[in-house]
Motif scaffolding. Structure first.
Motif, short mmCIF file in Angstrom:
data_model
loop_
_atom_site.label_atom_id
_atom_site.label_comp_id
_atom_site.label_asym_id
_atom_site.label_seq_id
_atom_site.Cartn_x
_atom_site.Cartn_y
_atom_site.Cartn_z
N TYR A 2 5.38 27.92 4.84
CA TYR A 2 4.26 27.01 5.06
C TYR A 2 3.94 26.27 3.77
O TYR A 2 3.74 26.88 2.72
N THR A 3 3.92 24.94 3.86
CA THR A 3 3.75 24.11 2.67
C THR A 3 2.31 24.14 2.19
O THR A 3 1.36 24.31 2.97
N LYS A 4 2.15 23.94 0.91
CA LYS A 4 0.82 23.84 0.32
C LYS A 4 0.28 22.43 0.53
O LYS A 4 0.98 21.44 0.30
N PRO A 5 -0.96 22.30 0.98
CA PRO A 5 -1.53 20.96 1.16
C PRO A 5 -1.58 20.18 -0.14
O PRO A 5 -1.74 20.75 -1.23
N GLN A 6 -1.42 18.87 -0.02
CA GLN A 6 -1.49 17.98 -1.17
C GLN A 6 -2.85 17.29 -1.22
O GLN A 6 -3.39 16.89 -0.18
N THR A 7 -3.40 17.16 -2.41
CA THR A 7 -4.68 16.47 -2.55
C THR A 7 -4.49 14.98 -2.27
O THR A 7 -3.41 14.41 -2.46
N LEU A 8 -5.56 14.36 -1.79
CA LEU A 8 -5.51 12.96 -1.39
C LEU A 8 -6.79 12.29 -1.86
O LEU A 8 -7.89 12.82 -1.68
N SER A 9 -6.66 11.14 -2.49
CA SER A 9 -7.82 10.34 -2.86
C SER A 9 -7.85 9.10 -1.98
O SER A 9 -6.82 8.46 -1.77
N ILE A 10 -9.02 8.78 -1.44
CA ILE A 10 -9.14 7.62 -0.55
C ILE A 10 -9.22 6.37 -1.42
O ILE A 10 -10.25 6.04 -1.99
N ARG A 11 -8.07 5.70 -1.53
CA ARG A 11 -7.96 4.48 -2.34
C ARG A 11 -7.08 3.48 -1.59
O ARG A 11 -5.88 3.37 -1.87
N PRO A 12 -7.63 2.76 -0.61
CA PRO A 12 -6.80 1.80 0.12
C PRO A 12 -6.29 0.70 -0.80
O PRO A 12 -6.99 0.28 -1.73
N ASP A 13 -5.07 0.26 -0.56
CA ASP A 13 -4.52 -0.77 -1.43
C ASP A 13 -5.25 -2.10 -1.22
O ASP A 13 -5.80 -2.37 -0.14
N ARG A 14 -5.24 -2.90 -2.26
CA ARG A 14 -6.02 -4.14 -2.25
C ARG A 14 -5.53 -5.11 -1.17
O ARG A 14 -6.34 -5.83 -0.58
N GLU A 15 -4.25 -5.10 -0.90
CA GLU A 15 -3.72 -5.99 0.13
C GLU A 15 -4.32 -5.68 1.50
O GLU A 15 -4.64 -6.58 2.27
N ARG A 16 -4.47 -4.38 1.79
CA ARG A 16 -5.08 -3.99 3.06
C ARG A 16 -6.53 -4.43 3.12
O ARG A 16 -7.01 -4.96 4.15
N ILE A 17 -7.28 -4.23 2.05
CA ILE A 17 -8.68 -4.63 2.02
C ILE A 17 -8.81 -6.14 2.20
O ILE A 17 -9.66 -6.63 2.95
N GLU A 18 -7.97 -6.89 1.51
CA GLU A 18 -8.04 -8.36 1.61
C GLU A 18 -7.72 -8.82 3.03
O GLU A 18 -8.33 -9.78 3.53
N TRP A 19 -6.77 -8.16 3.69
CA TRP A 19 -6.44 -8.51 5.08
C TRP A 19 -7.64 -8.27 5.98
O TRP A 19 -7.98 -9.11 6.82
N ILE A 20 -8.32 -7.12 5.81
CA ILE A 20 -9.49 -6.80 6.62
C ILE A 20 -10.59 -7.82 6.38
O ILE A 20 -11.19 -8.35 7.32
N GLU A 21 -10.87 -8.11 5.11
CA GLU A 21 -11.93 -9.06 4.79
C GLU A 21 -11.65 -10.44 5.38
O GLU A 21 -12.55 -11.11 5.88
N GLN A 22 -10.39 -10.85 5.31
CA GLN A 22 -10.03 -12.15 5.86
C GLN A 22 -10.24 -12.18 7.36
O GLN A 22 -10.75 -13.18 7.90
N ARG A 23 -9.87 -11.14 8.06
CA ARG A 23 -10.06 -11.09 9.51
C ARG A 23 -11.55 -11.11 9.86
O ARG A 23 -11.94 -11.73 10.85
N VAL A 24 -12.37 -10.44 9.05
CA VAL A 24 -13.81 -10.45 9.31
C VAL A 24 -14.38 -11.84 9.09
O VAL A 24 -15.18 -12.34 9.88
N ARG A 25 -13.95 -12.52 8.01
CA ARG A 25 -14.43 -13.88 7.74
C ARG A 25 -14.03 -14.85 8.85
O ARG A 25 -14.76 -15.80 9.14
N GLU A 26 -12.89 -14.62 9.46
CA GLU A 26 -12.39 -15.53 10.50
C GLU A 26 -13.02 -15.30 11.87
O GLU A 26 -12.83 -16.11 12.78
#
Length: 386
Positions: A2-26
């Motif tokens: 059984y594998t040991k869980p890996q830590t994860l930090s919530i840091r979405p890449d900027r390209e994804r954020i910009e895509w979301i913001e653009q869709r909201v503006r539109e």
């Protein structure tokens, strides 16, 4: 192994954020046919306020900081990726875990205020594990719809094998109540008790959205069954869509962040204990409402999160086996849920070893709506069974 869980930090890449913001503006509401209230679904007035908040007051940096208050991890469990929070007690640990299980359209974020309440108590002895159900948030990619009984097996493996806990208590509402109930039935060797704020699994022979064919049911139980077949049926359009044709819905929603948020907002309005004229953004807070919705949008998990409905219909039995009962101690919070009123106590007692019962004025999202009352009740139940 059984594998040991890996830590994860919530840091979405900027390209994804910009895509979301653009869709909201539109997004365009001009010419949208307005209807007063929520009777026909999410009104344009709510969406307009949501978009204004999203583009004007919402902060991605604040969103990331909020989510990263607790430790995030990710683990491959029998080939399925599971994302989860792992919060450790500030004082001495008793070596047990409390597993908190969300449903749709909720997320691990439902439990943040409850987690703060629990961990602020230096005498609190449990590690708290909060998984994202398969296909939700960062528990992706998912290859096929998965039912709640299978999800329960994955959660048990995560907690006992990957994290090494010999025993745990499970709490759940919505789909989380179904998962918790299967944990209590199939994995009672490790699951010591379950605490529910919604009905999970019914006794064999109990109808649900179906005619009463047989059974020695009380008058109160028969009235509850009749409500499910009648008035409740008008609210199940989303269920039919998500359990039969989730992909069709997904093509629209995964490319439209505003549409996805509006779809989710409707349920936070209709299922919470608030008035018809109240807006869920005002009730929960616009940042909180949007943070939950973005856990479907940012990881692109809206489609696979709906698969739990198809998975349930395809793979899960509708009730317990004949003559079976969940024998581990069960606590039940009878919430003032306006869409799925709690069943009579006798219904829970038929299927569970009910040792604790409490009535509460929170709606469907008990931990999100009334975190202090939720935690107080949960502690009271745990003190009774441990």
């Amino acid at each position: 192994m059984y594998t040991k869980p890996q830590t994860l930090s919530i840091r979405p890449d900027r390209e994804r954020i910009e895509w979301i913001e653009q869709r909201v503006r539109e997004y365009r509401l001009d010419g949208f046919p307005e209807q007063p209230g929520w009777a026909l679904g999410t009104p344009a007035t709510h969406v307009s306020r949501l978009v204004d908040h999203w583009l004007g007051e919402f902060s991605w940096e604040r969103w990331e900081a909020t989510l990263n208050q607790f430790g995030h991890c990710r683990c491959q469990v029998d080939g399925t990726p599971i994302h989860f929070l792992h919060a450790r007690p500030t004082g001495p640990s008793n070596g047990m875990a409390l597993v908190l299980l969300h449903g749709w359209p909720g997320s691990v974020f439902e439990f943040y205020d409850a987690l703060k309440e629990l961990l602020s108590d230096p005498s609190w002895p449990f590690d708290v594990i909060v998984p994202s159900l398969p296909g939700f948030a960062f528990s992706t990619p998912l290859q096929a719809p998965t039912g709640c009984r299978r999800i329960a097996a994955l959660v048990d493996t995560l907690v006992t094998r990957h994290l090494g806990f010999d025993s745990y208590i499970a709490q759940g509402g919505d789909w989380g109540a179904v998962v918790a109930s299967w944990l209590g039935f199939d994995h009672a060797d490790a699951c010591r008790a379950i605490h529910l704020n919604a009905e999970g699994i019914r006794v064999h022979g109990a109808p649900q959205y179906e005619p009463i064919l047989e059974g020695d049911w009380t008058d109160e139980e028969r009235r509850h069954f009749a409500f499910e077949r009648g008035e409740l049926g008008r609210e199940l359009g989303y269920y039919v869509q998500q359990s039969t044709r989730p992909q069709t819905l997904g093509h629209a929603m995964r490319n439209d962040p505003v549409g996805a948020a509006a779809w989710i907002s409707e349920k936070f309005h209709g299922w919470s204990n608030l008035g018809d004229d109240e807006d869920p953004g005002d009730y929960f807070g616009w940042d909180r409402l949007l943070t939950n919705a973005l856990l479907y949008v940012v990881p692109d998990s809206f489609v696979t999160a709906t698969w739990i409905y198809a998975g349930h219909d395809l793979h899960d039995p509708s009730t317990l086996p004949p003559g079976a009962r969940i024998e581990i101690p069960t606590g039940f919070v009878s919430c003032a849920d306006p869409i799925v009123p709690p069943p009579p106590r006798s219904m829970i007692e038929r299927a569970h070893n009910l040792v604790w019962w409490r009535e509460d004025d929170a709606g469907h999202f008990a931990a999100f709506e009334k975190p202090q009352a939720f935690v107080a009740g949960l502690k009271d139940f745990i003190n009774q069974v441990c």
